[in-house]
Enzyme design. Structure first.
Site, PDB file in Angstrom:
ATOM      1  N   LYS A  13     -38.562  -3.956 -89.317  1.00 37.91           N
ATOM      2  CA  LYS A  13     -40.127  -3.211 -89.791  1.00 37.91           C
ATOM      3  C   LYS A  13     -39.835  -1.990 -88.970  1.00 37.91           C
ATOM      4  O   LYS A  13     -40.164  -1.643 -87.561  1.00 37.91           O
ATOM      5  CB  LYS A  13     -40.936  -4.000 -89.037  1.00 37.91           C
ATOM      6  CG  LYS A  13     -42.473  -3.709 -89.779  1.00 37.91           C
ATOM      7  CD  LYS A  13     -42.830  -2.310 -89.244  1.00 37.91           C
ATOM      8  CE  LYS A  13     -43.549  -2.449 -87.819  1.00 37.91           C
ATOM      9  NZ  LYS A  13     -43.564  -1.071 -87.241  1.00 37.91           N
ATOM     10  N   PRO A  14     -39.653  -0.912 -89.356  1.00 35.16           N
ATOM     11  CA  PRO A  14     -39.328   0.426 -88.717  1.00 35.16           C
ATOM     12  C   PRO A  14     -40.710   1.003 -88.325  1.00 35.16           C
ATOM     13  O   PRO A  14     -41.887   0.751 -88.953  1.00 35.16           O
ATOM     14  CB  PRO A  14     -38.875   1.192 -89.491  1.00 35.16           C
ATOM     15  CG  PRO A  14     -39.076   0.768 -91.071  1.00 35.16           C
ATOM     16  CD  PRO A  14     -39.317  -0.743 -90.956  1.00 35.16           C
ATOM     17  N   GLU A  16     -37.933  -4.714 -75.132  1.00 35.95           N
ATOM     18  CA  GLU A  16     -37.690  -3.507 -74.605  1.00 35.95           C
ATOM     19  C   GLU A  16     -38.757  -2.684 -74.485  1.00 35.95           C
ATOM     20  O   GLU A  16     -39.140  -2.086 -75.453  1.00 35.95           O
ATOM     21  CB  GLU A  16     -36.535  -2.817 -75.383  1.00 35.95           C
ATOM     22  CG  GLU A  16     -35.306  -3.560 -75.352  1.00 35.95           C
ATOM     23  CD  GLU A  16     -34.290  -3.825 -74.280  1.00 35.95           C
ATOM     24  OE1 GLU A  16     -34.937  -3.311 -73.202  1.00 35.95           O
ATOM     25  OE2 GLU A  16     -33.744  -4.396 -74.014  1.00 35.95           O
ATOM     26  N   CYS A  39     -37.742   5.951 -72.992  1.00 39.02           N
ATOM     27  CA  CYS A  39     -38.561   5.105 -72.199  1.00 39.02           C
ATOM     28  C   CYS A  39     -37.673   5.077 -70.725  1.00 39.02           C
ATOM     29  O   CYS A  39     -38.263   4.812 -69.724  1.00 39.02           O
ATOM     30  CB  CYS A  39     -38.316   3.465 -72.514  1.00 39.02           C
ATOM     31  SG  CYS A  39     -38.943   3.093 -74.020  1.00 39.02           S
ATOM     32  N   GLU A  54     -46.849   6.213 -68.240  1.00 42.29           N
ATOM     33  CA  GLU A  54     -45.831   6.785 -68.785  1.00 42.29           C
ATOM     34  C   GLU A  54     -46.180   8.120 -69.482  1.00 42.29           C
ATOM     35  O   GLU A  54     -47.058   8.192 -70.306  1.00 42.29           O
ATOM     36  CB  GLU A  54     -45.308   5.640 -69.985  1.00 42.29           C
ATOM     37  CG  GLU A  54     -43.627   5.859 -70.191  1.00 42.29           C
ATOM     38  CD  GLU A  54     -43.644   4.674 -71.228  1.00 42.29           C
ATOM     39  OE1 GLU A  54     -44.051   3.912 -71.756  1.00 42.29           O
ATOM     40  OE2 GLU A  54     -42.190   4.930 -71.399  1.00 42.29           O
TER      41      GLU A  54
HETATM   42  C1  SIN Z   1     -35.257   4.423 -74.936  1.00 47.57           C
HETATM   43  O1  SIN Z   1     -35.642   5.127 -73.988  1.00 47.57           O
HETATM   44  O2  SIN Z   1     -36.125   4.335 -75.880  1.00 47.57           O
HETATM   45  C2  SIN Z   1     -33.731   4.128 -75.333  1.00 47.57           C
HETATM   46  C3  SIN Z   1     -32.984   5.152 -74.996  1.00 47.57           C
HETATM   47  C4  SIN Z   1     -31.682   4.871 -74.805  1.00 47.57           C
HETATM   48  O3  SIN Z   1     -30.989   3.960 -75.351  1.00 47.57           O
HETATM   49  O4  SIN Z   1     -31.121   5.577 -73.897  1.00 47.57           O
END
Ligand code: SIN
Length: 481
Positions: A180-181, A256, A290, A384
């Site tokens: 699911k993109p 993640e 992230c 963030e």
């Molecule tokens: C992410 O930050 O969402 C992934 C980035 C990465 O794999 O370096």
């Protein structure tokens, strides 16, 4: 299917269910962050399509798990070759749908392909073990088997690499996967699925279901017992909600989630290296990562020369049309990101902060920005940012900076810049994060475990760890009496 794609055309995309590209009754408009233009009408999958996909996934699973690892290797490596061959096209799709500059998009395609190459090989190394039994007449054998059909919910910020990082590891393990993109990046995922077909990927092994209504679609997946694992990259609140949903049928989760990465620059660091790595770690993908540096702590005695060099290098970054080869930073993905950045900057300025460069925006184009922070309670250090803004604050002692760095519920990435080996080890062991880059602002690679601790997630993607997420342990006890 995509050969006609150019910057000025509108495309209609379908969902990939079972062996077919299906049109749905409903569709949604895909808007480019480049100029706000509608660039496509995307299939809006709902419960009916979700059930079809689960049926196809379950049926394909029985065949795929029994497919030899050599065949898995052949298909996955063919897929990787096709991904690299289509690098330009994929980079253009990403630029168009989420604004990533072409030169960065090409790097992402290499990164995306690296996971497929890696897991093509890793499929061959799902070794079991035999263990000496407690009695002479018994034999103990431990095997690893695929968990079953997987649901992957992928983000828009790395629309190619996050699809392949999840899909290649699951497929190599013998699982089938439904993707699911993100609503903002369905085209990259469906294009990757078309390359999977071309590589000879069997029907039902990899499916892509875009939607404008993820809650309605995903509820079907969450409630269905046949989906045995959910792999999600996205925000902490959504990750927590998925964790709860998964508990209903005790599915495994791989989460993640976000980050609030500190970078600590000690006076003993090589300053040129520190600046190069800080720029890389902050401004990759316009800070929409992230693992992006979210707060930079610089030792007080070097803070002035460090900041002036940092500002000088930041000013060299080119903001503009992602299709131009010279562009380093494209538009933000959407209005919400822009509002968040403006509000974080307003807060830091109210608390005595100072913009050292950047700070201005035009539409979704936000200038790369360095902001000096004098009050540690500023929101920008604690939330963030997900944009091209780097807050900098000084520290005086190692102990204080470790405690500031760890004072967060996030635990994904952290960075330390130092030339002192003993300090590097001390810091690596004290920082409570899943990843520590030592003089390295770009630690991500297909070989290594990517993932966070605390509220940044559960599980690891990449390397030998990524495939284990999709394997169950089975114990066979032979009694030869
Ligand atoms: C992410 O930050 O969402 C992934 C980035 C990465 O794999 O370096």
């Amino acid at each position: 299917m995509y050969s006609q794609l150019t910057k000025n055309e509108k495309i209609i995309k379908l969902a990939k269910i079972g062996n077919s590209w299906v049109d749905t009754l409903d569709s949604f408009e895909l808007i480019s962050p480049i100029d706000g233009r509608v660039i496509g009408l995307i299939a809006d999958c709902g419960p009916k399509e979700a059930l079809q996909a689960i049926d196809a996934s379950e049926e394909a699973f029985e065949l795929w798990k029994a497919t030899s690892v050599d065949t898995r290797y052949q298909i996955l490596s063919h897929w990787a070759r096709l991904i690299v061959e289509e690098k330009n096209q994929l980079a253009e799709i990403m630029a168009l749908e989420m604004g990533k500059p072409i030169k960065e998009g090409k790097k992402e395609v290499d990164y995306a392909a690296s996971f497929v190459w890696w897991y093509a090989e890793e499929a061959k190394r799902i070794y079991g073990v035999t263990i000496p039994a407690p009695v002479p007449s018994k034999r103990i054998v431990v095997l690893y088997e695929p968990v079953g059909p997987v649901l992957a919910i992928t983000p828009w910020n790395f629309p190619a690499a996050m699809v392949t990082r999840k899909a290649a590891s699951a497929i190599a393990a013998g699982c089938t996967i439904i993707i699911k993109p993100a609503e903002r990046s369905p085209l990259t995922a469906t294009f990757l699925a078309s390359l999977w077909d071309k590589a000879g990927g069997p029907p039902g092994v990899l499916q892509v279901l875009p939607t404008a209504n993820p809650e309605r679609l995903c509820k079907v997946f969450f409630d269905d017992f046949r989906i045995r694992k959910i792999s999600f990259t996205g925000s902490i609140p959504v990750g927590k909600a998925i964790y709860k949903e998964a508990a209903k049928t005790l599915k495994g989760v791989l989460l993640e989630l976000g980050g609030n990465a500190p970078m600590i620059v000690f006076a003993d660091a090589d300053i040129d290296t520190a600046i190069r790595e800080a720029i890389q770690a902050k401004f990759r993908n316009a800070g929409q990562a992230c693992v992006a540096v979210n707060r930079l702590y610089v030792e007080k005695k070097i803070s002035e020369p460090f900041c002036s060099k940092l500002v000088e290098e930041t000013k060299k970054l080119v903001l503009g049309d992602p299709f131009l080869p010279s562009t380093d930073i494209g538009p933000l993905v959407g209005e919400q990101s822009l509002q968040k950045i403006h509000s974080l900057l307003a807060d830091v300025l109210e608390k005595g902060g100072k913009i050292l460069c950047g700070g201005e925006s035009q539409g979704l184009y936000f200038a790369p920005t360095i902001v000096w922070v004098s009050d540690p309670s500023a929101r920008i250090l604690n939330e963030e940012i997900f944009g091209p803004v780097l807050p900098v604050i000084h520290f005086e002692t190692e102990r204080e900076v470790i405690s500031w760095s760890n004072a967060t519920n996030y635990g994904l990435a952290s960075y330390v810049m130092t030339s002192d080996l003993k300090r590097a080890f001390r810091l690596s062991e004290s920082l409570r994060f899943g990843i520590v880059g030592i003089n390295d602002g770009r630690p991500s690679c297909c070989q290594a475990p990517f993932g966070g601790i605390k509220e940044s997630g559960i599980g690891r993607e990449g390397g030998q760890w990524g495939i284990k997420e999709f394997l169950e342990t089975k114990y066979l006890s032979f009694n030869l009496d």
